[in-house]
Enzyme design. Structure first.
Site, PDB file in Angstrom:
ATOM      1  N   CYS A  75       0.829  -1.214   0.000  1.00  0.00           N
ATOM      2  CA  CYS A  75       0.000   0.000   0.000  1.00  0.00           C
ATOM      3  C   CYS A  75       0.862   1.261   0.000  1.00  0.00           C
ATOM      4  O   CYS A  75       0.732   2.097  -0.894  1.00  0.00           O
ATOM      5  CB  CYS A  75      -0.984  -0.016   1.160  1.00  0.00           C
ATOM      6  SG  CYS A  75      -0.271  -0.485   2.738  1.00  0.00           S
TER       7      CYS A  75
HETATM    8  N1  LIG Z   1      -4.625  -4.082   4.724  1.00  0.00           N
HETATM    9  C1  LIG Z   1      -4.058  -3.402   3.744  1.00  0.00           C
HETATM   10  O1  LIG Z   1      -4.299  -2.191   3.562  1.00  0.00           O
HETATM   11  C2  LIG Z   1      -3.113  -4.078   2.794  1.00  0.00           C
HETATM   12  C3  LIG Z   1      -2.653  -3.356   1.683  1.00  0.00           C
HETATM   13  C4  LIG Z   1      -1.783  -3.981   0.787  1.00  0.00           C
HETATM   14  C5  LIG Z   1      -1.383  -5.280   1.005  1.00  0.00           C
HETATM   15  N2  LIG Z   1      -1.822  -5.937   2.109  1.00  0.00           N
HETATM   16  C6  LIG Z   1      -1.373  -7.306   2.295  1.00  0.00           C
HETATM   17  O2  LIG Z   1      -2.452  -8.169   1.956  1.00  0.00           O
HETATM   18  C7  LIG Z   1      -2.412  -9.333   2.775  1.00  0.00           C
HETATM   19  C8  LIG Z   1      -3.728  -9.461   3.518  1.00  0.00           C
HETATM   20  O3  LIG Z   1      -3.892  -8.301   4.319  1.00  0.00           O
HETATM   21  P1  LIG Z   1      -5.177  -8.043   5.205  1.00  0.00           P
HETATM   22  O4  LIG Z   1      -5.059  -6.651   5.685  1.00  0.00           O
HETATM   23  O5  LIG Z   1      -6.393  -8.460   4.467  1.00  0.00           O
HETATM   24  O6  LIG Z   1      -4.888  -9.051   6.414  1.00  0.00           O
HETATM   25  P2  LIG Z   1      -5.922  -9.645   7.471  1.00  0.00           P
HETATM   26  O7  LIG Z   1      -7.067  -8.705   7.632  1.00  0.00           O
HETATM   27  O8  LIG Z   1      -5.130  -9.998   8.670  1.00  0.00           O
HETATM   28  O9  LIG Z   1      -6.460 -10.982   6.768  1.00  0.00           O
HETATM   29  C9  LIG Z   1      -5.648 -12.119   6.552  1.00  0.00           C
HETATM   30  C10 LIG Z   1      -6.513 -13.261   6.068  1.00  0.00           C
HETATM   31  O10 LIG Z   1      -5.687 -14.418   5.876  1.00  0.00           O
HETATM   32  C11 LIG Z   1      -6.281 -15.517   6.569  1.00  0.00           C
HETATM   33  N3  LIG Z   1      -5.238 -16.477   6.959  1.00  0.00           N
HETATM   34  C12 LIG Z   1      -4.174 -16.282   7.768  1.00  0.00           C
HETATM   35  N4  LIG Z   1      -3.413 -17.387   7.841  1.00  0.00           N
HETATM   36  C13 LIG Z   1      -4.030 -18.325   7.057  1.00  0.00           C
HETATM   37  C14 LIG Z   1      -3.765 -19.679   6.708  1.00  0.00           C
HETATM   38  N5  LIG Z   1      -2.696 -20.313   7.191  1.00  0.00           N
HETATM   39  N6  LIG Z   1      -4.623 -20.329   5.884  1.00  0.00           N
HETATM   40  C15 LIG Z   1      -5.710 -19.707   5.387  1.00  0.00           C
HETATM   41  N7  LIG Z   1      -6.023 -18.424   5.682  1.00  0.00           N
HETATM   42  C16 LIG Z   1      -5.197 -17.748   6.493  1.00  0.00           C
HETATM   43  C17 LIG Z   1      -6.966 -14.867   7.754  1.00  0.00           C
HETATM   44  O11 LIG Z   1      -7.902 -15.761   8.307  1.00  0.00           O
HETATM   45  P3  LIG Z   1      -8.235 -15.592   9.882  1.00  0.00           P
HETATM   46  O12 LIG Z   1      -8.764 -14.223  10.045  1.00  0.00           O
HETATM   47  O13 LIG Z   1      -9.231 -16.617  10.163  1.00  0.00           O
HETATM   48  O14 LIG Z   1      -6.912 -15.808  10.575  1.00  0.00           O
HETATM   49  C18 LIG Z   1      -7.606 -13.681   7.042  1.00  0.00           C
HETATM   50  O15 LIG Z   1      -8.711 -14.092   6.286  1.00  0.00           O
HETATM   51  C19 LIG Z   1      -1.217  -9.144   3.723  1.00  0.00           C
HETATM   52  O16 LIG Z   1      -0.105  -9.820   3.234  1.00  0.00           O
HETATM   53  C20 LIG Z   1      -0.997  -7.644   3.714  1.00  0.00           C
HETATM   54  O17 LIG Z   1       0.341  -7.291   4.020  1.00  0.00           O
HETATM   55  C21 LIG Z   1      -2.695  -5.381   2.988  1.00  0.00           C
END
Ligand SMILES: NC(=O)c1ccc[n+]([C@@H]2O[C@H](COP(=O)([O-])OP(=O)(O)OC[C@H]3O[C@@H](n4cnc5c(N)ncnc54)[C@H](OP(=O)(O)O)[C@@H]3O)[C@@H](O)[C@H]2O)c1
Length: 341
Positions: free
Chosen positions: A151
């Site tokens: 981001c």
């Molecule tokens: N948030 C942002 O603004 C943003 C921007 C750019 C990139 N990103 C990247 O995008 C990715 C996701 O970010 P996010 O903000 O959406 O994170 P998040 O809200 O923490 O969501 C992570 C997801 O992954 C699932 N998960 C974790 N471990 C898993 C496993 N072993 N098997 C299956 N599912 C699993 C979680 O399930 P549970 O909730 O059940 O654990 C949840 O659905 C990250 O790598 C982050 O760095 C995020």
């Protein structure tokens, strides 16, 4: 209709992907998985999706099962987790758009240093395409694995590209002051992200220690054609979504505001999601909220050595899910703005 799977569907970027893809004219969401105890309808997990999608979200037990009902897989997973699954989906002939950092850094040693883990598929790192359409559209078109940018890097790279590409600034002296809303940290609870810790507050964190440092440096160096030196000061602000980045450059030649604006307007003239603000106007997070736009504003004066670029994006939009959908549109030859405008 293209059959789409979202892995990590219960997170913030997963939710945003669903919100965008339910309305996409060329797509059908066929699989939603996460780490979840028992299957649950996604519109019970995110009630704002109620009435828009009726699909169970299940635990990711079998990559084969997900691959069997999908053609493209979005990995909305934490870094270190995506690289466990991306090779398996690719092996099964599925295209992968990974929102984590696992395939963004071309230097695997650098990845291992910053993310403190051994990379389990370094061969794929070299095949992955960095998914910033404004710079890598032709490569994204042919990619099987897209490393969707971070981001902070998205707004900062787009805000810097025209100047660096043309050699108009000192690459040894770039100062980035960036401010993000809290959804950038994901949906998991953490003490320092509690409402009471954040509201009424503004603070810097991880100065030159943020994991997006090497990604920003990698792409700015590619643009400049020589090693860049950046100082990166991220801040947390009490907002849900949005990133405002203020980038301070030292000019390497005389340049007035109109010339700088013309440079940016020309560089992004064919881009559907980059908007350059007119003279005297600057981007606001409010104006990019829940969009895939990156807004850019510029300040300089002919006699000043300094040129300031301000960019604004929605971290879950152009900074994550929106950009991932834009990449999918490019990979499948859909209209690039489909589902996004
Ligand atoms: N948030 C942002 O603004 C943003 C921007 C750019 C990139 N990103 C990247 O995008 C990715 C996701 O970010 P996010 O903000 O959406 O994170 P998040 O809200 O923490 O969501 C992570 C997801 O992954 C699932 N998960 C974790 N471990 C898993 C496993 N072993 N098997 C299956 N599912 C699993 C979680 O399930 P549970 O909730 O059940 O654990 C949840 O659905 C990250 O790598 C982050 O760095 C995020």
């Amino acid at each position: 209709m293209l059959k789409v799977a979202i892995v990590g569907a219960t997170g913030y970027t997963g939710e945003e992907l669903i919100r965008l893809l339910v309305d996409h004219p060329k797509v059908k969401i066929t699989s939603l998985t996460a780490k979840i105890d028992k299957p649950q309808n996604i519109s019970e997990i995110f009630s704002r999706l109620s009435g828009r999608i009726d699909l169970q979200c299940a635990d990711l037990e079998s990559v084969d099962d997900v691959a069997a009902i999908s053609q493209v897989v979005f990995l909305a997973l934490p870094h270190r987790v995506s690289m466990k699954f991306a090779p398996q989906f690719l092996q099964l002939g599925r295209k992968v758009i990974d929102l984590s950092a696992d395939y963004r850094l071309k230097d695997t040693e650098l990845y291992e240093k910053w993310y403190k883990v051994v990379h389990s598929s370094p061969d794929l790192v070299q095949k992955a395409v960095y998914g910033l359409p404004e710079l890598y559209r032709a490569e994204i078109k042919k990619a099987d694995l897209v490393a969707n940018p971070g981001c902070y890097p998205t707004g900062i790279i787009l805000g810097s590209a025209p100047l660096l590409k043309n050699g108009f600034v000192d690459v040894s002296d770039i100062i980035i002051d960036a401010k993000t809303g809290l959804s950038g940290a994901g949906r998991k609870a953490a003490l320092d992200l509690h409402f009471s810790e954040i509201t009424g507050n503004l603070k810097a964190y991880k100065i030159n220690q943020h994991q997006h440092m090497p990604e920003i440096s990698q792409e700015l160096t590619n643009l400049a054609g020589e090693s860049v030196k950046i100082v990166f000061v991220p801040h947390l602000v009490p907002l849900n979504r949005g990133i405002l980045s203020t980038i301070y450059f030292k000019k390497s030649r005389k340049m007035g505001l109109e010339e700088a604006l013309d440079l940016y307007k020309d560089f992004y003239k064919d881009e559907p999601f980059v908007r350059v603000k007119p003279s005297g106007q600057f981007p606001q997070i409010k104006e990019v909220f829940e969009t895939n736009f990156c807004d850019i504003g510029i300040w300089t004066e002919q006699q000043s050595d300094t040129l300031i670029v301000i960019s604004a994006i929605d971290n879950l939009g152009k900074g994550a899910a929106g950009q991932a959908v834009q990449n999918m549109n490019i990979m499948y030859n859909f209209k690039e703005t489909a589902g996004l405008l």
